[in-house]
Design an enzyme around this catalytic site. Structure first.
Site, PDB file in Angstrom:
ATOM      1  N   LYS A 147      -6.388  -8.085   6.303  1.00  0.00           N
ATOM      2  CA  LYS A 147      -6.927  -6.529   5.865  1.00  0.00           C
ATOM      3  C   LYS A 147      -8.033  -6.825   5.086  1.00  0.00           C
ATOM      4  CE  LYS A 147      -5.826  -6.117   2.043  1.00  0.00           C
ATOM      5  NZ  LYS A 147      -6.333  -6.601   0.741  1.00  0.00           N
ATOM      6  N   HIS A 177       0.407  -8.206   3.736  1.00  0.00           N
ATOM      7  CA  HIS A 177       1.376  -9.066   3.375  1.00  0.00           C
ATOM      8  C   HIS A 177       2.533  -8.100   2.329  1.00  0.00           C
ATOM      9  CE1 HIS A 177      -0.792  -9.368  -0.383  1.00  0.00           C
ATOM     10  NE2 HIS A 177       0.353  -9.742  -1.005  1.00  0.00           N
ATOM     11  N   LYS A 181       7.153  -8.425   2.101  1.00  0.00           N
ATOM     12  CA  LYS A 181       7.941  -8.255   0.844  1.00  0.00           C
ATOM     13  C   LYS A 181       9.414  -7.816   1.121  1.00  0.00           C
ATOM     14  CE  LYS A 181       4.074  -7.868  -2.194  1.00  0.00           C
ATOM     15  NZ  LYS A 181       3.950  -8.958  -3.292  1.00  0.00           N
ATOM     16  N   GLU A 215      -2.652  -4.317 -11.688  1.00  0.00           N
ATOM     17  CA  GLU A 215      -2.758  -5.769 -11.585  1.00  0.00           C
ATOM     18  C   GLU A 215      -3.392  -6.303 -13.053  1.00  0.00           C
ATOM     19  OE1 GLU A 215      -3.292  -7.795  -7.769  1.00  0.00           O
ATOM     20  OE2 GLU A 215      -4.720  -6.289  -7.625  1.00  0.00           O
ATOM     21  N   ASP A 234      -9.547  -2.514  -0.697  1.00  0.00           N
ATOM     22  CA  ASP A 234      -8.749  -3.947  -0.692  1.00  0.00           C
ATOM     23  C   ASP A 234      -7.106  -3.451  -0.894  1.00  0.00           C
ATOM     24  OD1 ASP A 234      -8.238  -6.568  -1.272  1.00  0.00           O
ATOM     25  OD2 ASP A 234      -8.163  -6.413  -3.457  1.00  0.00           O
ATOM     26  N   HIS A 239      -2.369  -1.807   1.672  1.00  0.00           N
ATOM     27  CA  HIS A 239      -1.035  -2.100   1.236  1.00  0.00           C
ATOM     28  C   HIS A 239      -0.575  -0.799   0.658  1.00  0.00           C
ATOM     29  CE1 HIS A 239      -2.057  -6.275   1.100  1.00  0.00           C
ATOM     30  NE2 HIS A 239      -2.433  -6.276   0.077  1.00  0.00           N
ATOM     31  N   LYS A 325      -7.586  -3.504 -11.087  1.00  0.00           N
ATOM     32  CA  LYS A 325      -7.692  -4.757 -11.638  1.00  0.00           C
ATOM     33  C   LYS A 325      -7.977  -4.673 -13.108  1.00  0.00           C
ATOM     34  CE  LYS A 325      -8.070  -7.344  -7.455  1.00  0.00           C
ATOM     35  NZ  LYS A 325      -6.802  -7.458  -7.005  1.00  0.00           N
TER      36      LYS A 325
HETATM   37  C1  BG6 Z   1      -4.452  -8.901  -1.733  1.00  0.00           C
HETATM   38  C2  BG6 Z   1      -5.507  -8.276  -2.408  1.00  0.00           C
HETATM   39  O1  BG6 Z   1      -4.345  -8.484  -0.324  1.00  0.00           O
HETATM   40  O2  BG6 Z   1      -3.382  -8.539  -2.529  1.00  0.00           O
HETATM   41  C3  BG6 Z   1      -5.567  -9.038  -3.885  1.00  0.00           C
HETATM   42  O3  BG6 Z   1      -6.880  -8.755  -1.376  1.00  0.00           O
HETATM   43  C4  BG6 Z   1      -4.736  -8.634  -4.652  1.00  0.00           C
HETATM   44  O4  BG6 Z   1      -6.591  -8.270  -4.351  1.00  0.00           O
HETATM   45  C5  BG6 Z   1      -3.305  -9.225  -3.823  1.00  0.00           C
HETATM   46  O5  BG6 Z   1      -4.819  -9.293  -5.906  1.00  0.00           O
HETATM   47  C6  BG6 Z   1      -2.101  -8.581  -4.551  1.00  0.00           C
HETATM   48  O6  BG6 Z   1      -0.937  -8.987  -3.853  1.00  0.00           O
HETATM   49  P1  BG6 Z   1       0.532  -9.470  -4.511  1.00  0.00           P
HETATM   50  O7  BG6 Z   1       1.345  -9.713  -3.384  1.00  0.00           O
HETATM   51  O8  BG6 Z   1       0.094 -10.502  -5.408  1.00  0.00           O
HETATM   52  O9  BG6 Z   1       0.875  -8.055  -5.418  1.00  0.00           O
END
Ligand code: BG6
Length: 474
Positions: A147, A177, A181, A215, A234, A239, A325
């Site tokens: 993605k 991803h 989870k 984040e 992103d 997600h 971020k």
């Molecule tokens: C990724 C993004 O897909 O997911 C990142 O490209 C992000 O920018 C990350 O930090 C967050 O994943 P997780 O599993 O750490 O929350």
């Protein structure tokens, strides 16, 4: 189940994703005994940045040491490392990669499966796919595509077309991803296995939903990827929209890939296209000074929006999505706010002491995560005063995490097994870009926010009359 013997090719093997997630994840799978009896992992990249086998092994060692859950050492590491090789590939010259794949197949013997993981930015994807097709490396192979899938509707369509000329849809694994989870999979169990919750999971009882993934990290030197992508592409259209699909879907007939994906896609069909007036784009102060970032950059590092789903279950229930971020905390939290019963029977002071907070179900899917039900109770004493109480289910306290896999680990395993349930399909992805189109066409200007804060003030207006569940103290 353990997959059949496999050759795994990582395109983009010298990049950030391979270093942070794929190489450590594959090592964890190997240690957990979940990789097939015979496997080889081939790193690939354009000749200009190619490594030789030894340098790739050293690269993998460093990656696992920094980001893995266990140290890369001893017999287990040596065994894993012995299966790593490198094969450079450019569109004009895929020769070294072809040679590496054939060599790996010979070493394994028989007809091992071939799995390509394209850990490359969306702009590079189609050319790698064409190269694999032309090189004869696509036949009977499966492909994992990262993605964001495309950057808008037109590019996603073009990418789907490019992929389908080389790989049949049943062999395409568009990865997100978050869907790997544990706690996300658990949304299905929570919603559909519990008579306590299933009947109230709709517009009659739920007033609003928040999907919130702040984040604490900044872009961590990923300017090259991030400048062309931004938080909306992103995190949100990927997600967070996928999470929304799980929270909002109708009960699937079974948990197989077709039923699950069909129900998720129906939710996406019912999404109202985004209204740019209901979107906040933020940029943390200092972003424009990061190396590789345009000093006049308009890329957002935070995005928050209000969405509506026009269907029978959800009409009139706003969904608020937020991610950014350089915020105060790193969290993964879904909050369902429940409608309030008429509280008139309680004296005003009692209602005021409840502080406007009503019943909430809070799904915190930080690995391993918690689920919290928040409700009002009477505070002990002679007066009727209402106060917040909560019941918490804690994954870590309830189960050992010995068998837990991270998102990527679970999904790479599923791809080797040919199970597409937790991957996205072409129609769903294209619909999400359609929903996003009004925003991509006329994005509101980015608003600055201080690193370490909770983002620009306008976030509070966006969610009115509700409030963000995070930060919890507020
Ligand atoms: C990724 C993004 O897909 O997911 C990142 O490209 C992000 O920018 C990350 O930090 C967050 O994943 P997780 O599993 O750490 O929350």
């Amino acid at each position: 189940p353990t997959p059949d013997d496999h050759v795994i090719v990582i395109s983009g093997a010298t990049g950030d994703l391979a270093r942070r997630k794929l190489l450590p994840g594959l090592y964890h799978l190997a240690r957990a005994g979940l990789l097939p009896g015979h496997y080889r992992i081939i790193g690939s990249a354009p000749a200009a940045v190619a490594l030789n086998d030894d340098a790739f092994r050293a690269h993998a060692h460093e990656a696992v040491a920094e980001f893995g859950r266990t140290k890369p050492e001893g017999r287990e590491w040596r065994e894993f490392e012995s299966r790593l090789t490198f094969g450079a590939a450019d569109p004009e010259d895929p020769g070294p990669l072809i040679a590496a794949v054939r060599e790996a197949e010979r070493a394994i013997g028989g007809t091992p499966g071939l799995l390509h993981h394209l850990a490359v930015p969306p702009q590079a994807c189609a050319s790698v796919v064409r190269m694999l097709g032309a090189a004869g490396l696509a036949q009977d192979a499966r492909v994992i595509v990262e993605k964001p899938f495309g950057t808008d509707l037109a590019s996603a369509r073009a990418l789907n077309q490019a992929i389908h000329t080389v790989f049949d849809e049943s062999r395409v694994f568009r990865i997100d991803h978050f869907l790997g989870k544990e706690s996300v999979d658990n949304i299905l169990a929570l919603r559909f296995a519990n008579g306590l919750l299933e009947p109230v999971w709709n517009r009659d009882h739920i007033s609003h939903v928040q999907i919130d993934v702040p984040e604490h990290i900044d872009i961590q030197g990923r300017a090259h990827f991030f400048e062309g992508t931004g938080t909306f592409r992103d995190m949100i259209v990927t997600h967070l929209f996928q999470l929304l699909g799980f929270i909002a879907m109708e009960p699937p007939a079974t948990l197989d890939a077709n039923s699950l994906r069909a129900e998720k896609d129906k939710v996406f069909q019912s999404l109202r296209p985004l209204d740019p007036a209901r979107v906040v784009r933020g940029q943390y102060a200092g972003y424009r000074d990061e190396p590789g970032v345009d000093p006049a950059s308009d890329t957002e590092t935070l995005a928050a929006l209000r969405l509506e789903i026009d269907n029978w279950r959800w009409a009139g229930v706003p969904f608020y999505l937020r991610s950014g971020k350089a915020l105060a905390e790193s969290r993964h939290v879904i909050t369902l706010g429940f409608r309030e019963p008429p509280l008139r029977m309680f004296p005003l002071a009692a209602r005021e002491s409840a502080d406007g907070r009503h019943n909430e179900l809070v799904i915190d899917f930080d690995d391993p995560g918690t689920i919290t039900a928040r409700f009002l109770v009477k505070q002990p004493g002679p007066d009727m005063r209402l106060t917040q109480a909560e019941m918490v289910f804690d994954y870590a306290g309830s189960f050992t995490q010995d068998h837990a896999l991270e998102g990527y680990e679970r999904l790479i395993l599923d791809a080797m097994l040919g199970d597409q349930s937790l991957f996205t399909d072409a129609a769903g992805i294209e619909r999400l870009w359609e929903v996003a189109a009004p925003l991509l066409q006329s994005p509101p200007p980015v608003e600055p926010y201080a690193p370490g804060s909770w983002g620009p003030d306008s976030l509070r207006h966006l969610i009115r009359p509700h409030r963000w569940h995070l930060p919890e103290a507020s």
